[in-house]
Design an enzyme around this catalytic site. Structure first.
Site, PDB file in Angstrom:
ATOM      1  N   LYS A 134     102.005  62.905  36.852  1.00  0.00           N
ATOM      2  CA  LYS A 134     103.351  63.452  36.679  1.00  0.00           C
ATOM      3  C   LYS A 134     104.066  63.660  38.013  1.00  0.00           C
ATOM      4  O   LYS A 134     105.090  64.338  38.068  1.00  0.00           O
ATOM      5  CB  LYS A 134     103.264  64.776  35.905  1.00  0.00           C
ATOM      6  CG  LYS A 134     102.666  64.624  34.511  1.00  0.00           C
ATOM      7  CD  LYS A 134     102.594  65.960  33.793  1.00  0.00           C
ATOM      8  CE  LYS A 134     101.962  65.810  32.420  1.00  0.00           C
ATOM      9  NZ  LYS A 134     101.912  67.091  31.668  1.00  0.00           N
ATOM     10  N   ARG A 147      93.393  66.092  44.395  1.00  0.00           N
ATOM     11  CA  ARG A 147      93.089  67.114  43.386  1.00  0.00           C
ATOM     12  C   ARG A 147      93.445  66.670  41.962  1.00  0.00           C
ATOM     13  O   ARG A 147      93.271  67.442  41.020  1.00  0.00           O
ATOM     14  CB  ARG A 147      93.788  68.417  43.721  1.00  0.00           C
ATOM     15  CG  ARG A 147      95.299  68.419  43.644  1.00  0.00           C
ATOM     16  CD  ARG A 147      95.848  69.820  43.887  1.00  0.00           C
ATOM     17  NE  ARG A 147      97.288  69.893  43.722  1.00  0.00           N
ATOM     18  CZ  ARG A 147      98.138  70.134  44.709  1.00  0.00           C
ATOM     19  NH1 ARG A 147      97.683  70.316  45.941  1.00  0.00           N
ATOM     20  NH2 ARG A 147      99.433  70.199  44.487  1.00  0.00           N
ATOM     21  N   ASN A 178     101.593  66.898  26.448  1.00  0.00           N
ATOM     22  CA  ASN A 178     101.402  67.473  25.127  1.00  0.00           C
ATOM     23  C   ASN A 178     101.430  66.437  24.009  1.00  0.00           C
ATOM     24  O   ASN A 178     100.689  66.538  23.028  1.00  0.00           O
ATOM     25  CB  ASN A 178     102.476  68.538  24.882  1.00  0.00           C
ATOM     26  CG  ASN A 178     102.033  69.582  23.891  1.00  0.00           C
ATOM     27  OD1 ASN A 178     100.838  69.835  23.745  1.00  0.00           O
ATOM     28  ND2 ASN A 178     102.977  70.195  23.212  1.00  0.00           N
ATOM     29  N   ARG A 206     101.095  75.487  25.516  1.00  0.00           N
ATOM     30  CA  ARG A 206     101.906  74.500  24.811  1.00  0.00           C
ATOM     31  C   ARG A 206     101.474  74.428  23.348  1.00  0.00           C
ATOM     32  O   ARG A 206     100.305  74.677  23.016  1.00  0.00           O
ATOM     33  CB  ARG A 206     101.745  73.099  25.443  1.00  0.00           C
ATOM     34  CG  ARG A 206     102.091  73.033  26.920  1.00  0.00           C
ATOM     35  CD  ARG A 206     103.541  73.339  27.212  1.00  0.00           C
ATOM     36  NE  ARG A 206     104.434  72.393  26.550  1.00  0.00           N
ATOM     37  CZ  ARG A 206     104.720  71.176  27.044  1.00  0.00           C
ATOM     38  NH1 ARG A 206     104.172  70.769  28.171  1.00  0.00           N
ATOM     39  NH2 ARG A 206     105.552  70.381  26.398  1.00  0.00           N
TER      40      ARG A 206
END
Length: 269
Positions: free
Chosen positions: A52, A125, A166, A258
């Site tokens: 992302k 990471r 999600n 979420r």
């Protein structure tokens, strides 16, 4: 929040329009003024995404953008519109056909200039990204197989797997009949291998189509023609509607902040 396929498409678009050209970088809002001044007028080397995150490399410095829940890019040709509101960053350049191109960034969680070691720390990471060439899904399974945490939570952990959000979480679990509440250590290598390959396929399709479609043609109310929004997903945002396979009402509850969606029969624990 935009998922990995959206960032991949954005990076590809910005690469095509701006890479190899000097870019006029400004911050009409002022919150990125120092960073914009550092990059302004420099030639853009490349733009790429990982999960992302979006990175734009200007020599030894890189712009790092994370859109978060509210960030968005708008791109156009010709003269950009008057700068209004919370416009964090604007790029302007001569496009590949000689005409002017511009892109505006609003509302990101992160918009910052980083040196190469700082970019490496972010990448180090993150878990494997299904959209990256030669990404190794077994690296994600090592984390999953050693965890008591529910697989539905692990799929949202970007240090385990990068780019899945999600929608893809809910849909890939349904497609493989896996309960979101199953502990990670109970997801065997074979099941995970199938899920990983499915995520690679689904995210690539998302890049190609510009939207997330996870249903198979035989499970839609209309099997030919453009896929309607109500036919695009198996469980995501289908609370209380009948499961497309067994007819049981789809359920929802919050998991890691979420809304989680699942079928209690097709995805029995």
């Amino acid at each position: 929040m935009p998922e990995g396929h959206t960032l991949f498409r954005l990076a590809r678009e910005q690469q095509l329009l701006f890479a190899g050209r000097p870019v006029h970088v400004t911050s009409p809002q002022g919150r990125f003024e120092a960073g914009a001044a550092l990059l302004d007028g420099r030639e853009l080397d490349e733009v790429f995404s990982y999960g992302k995150h979006l990175f734009a490399r200007f020599g030894g410095d890189s712009l790092h953008v994370h859109l978060g829940l509210y960030g968005s890019f708008t791109t156009g040709a010709g003269t950009p519109p008057p700068a209004k509101g919370a416009l964090r960053m604007r790029w302007e350049a001569d496009g590949p056909d000689g005409a002017g191109v511009w892109t505006d960034l609003r509302g990101p969680t992160a918009c910052e200039v980083l040196a190469a070691p700082e970019v490496d720390r972010i990448l180090d990471r993150l878990g494997p990204d299904p959209l990256r060439p030669r990404a190794d899904g077994t690296l994600a399974h090592r984390r999953i197989a050693g965890s008591r945490t529910a697989i539905g939570a692990l799929l949202m952990d970007q240090s385990v797997l990068a780019g899945v959000g999600n929608v893809y979480r809910a849909e890939v679990l349904f497609r493989h009949g896996v309960s979101p509440f199953r502990p990670g250590r109970q997801v065997d290598a074979g099941t995970w291998g199938s899920m990983w390959q499915d995520l690679v396929t689904l995210l690539r399709a998302g890049v190609r189509m510009g939207r997330i479609i996870t249903t198979r043609p035989e499970d839609r109310s209309r099997r030919s023609g453009a896929v309607r929004r109500e036919d695009a997903h198996y469980v995501y945002r289908r609370t209380d509607l009948p499961c497309r396979l067994c007819g049981t009402e789809i359920r929802t509850q919050v998991m890691v902040g979420r809304n989680l969606y699942w079928c209690p029969v097709c995805q029995a624990v």
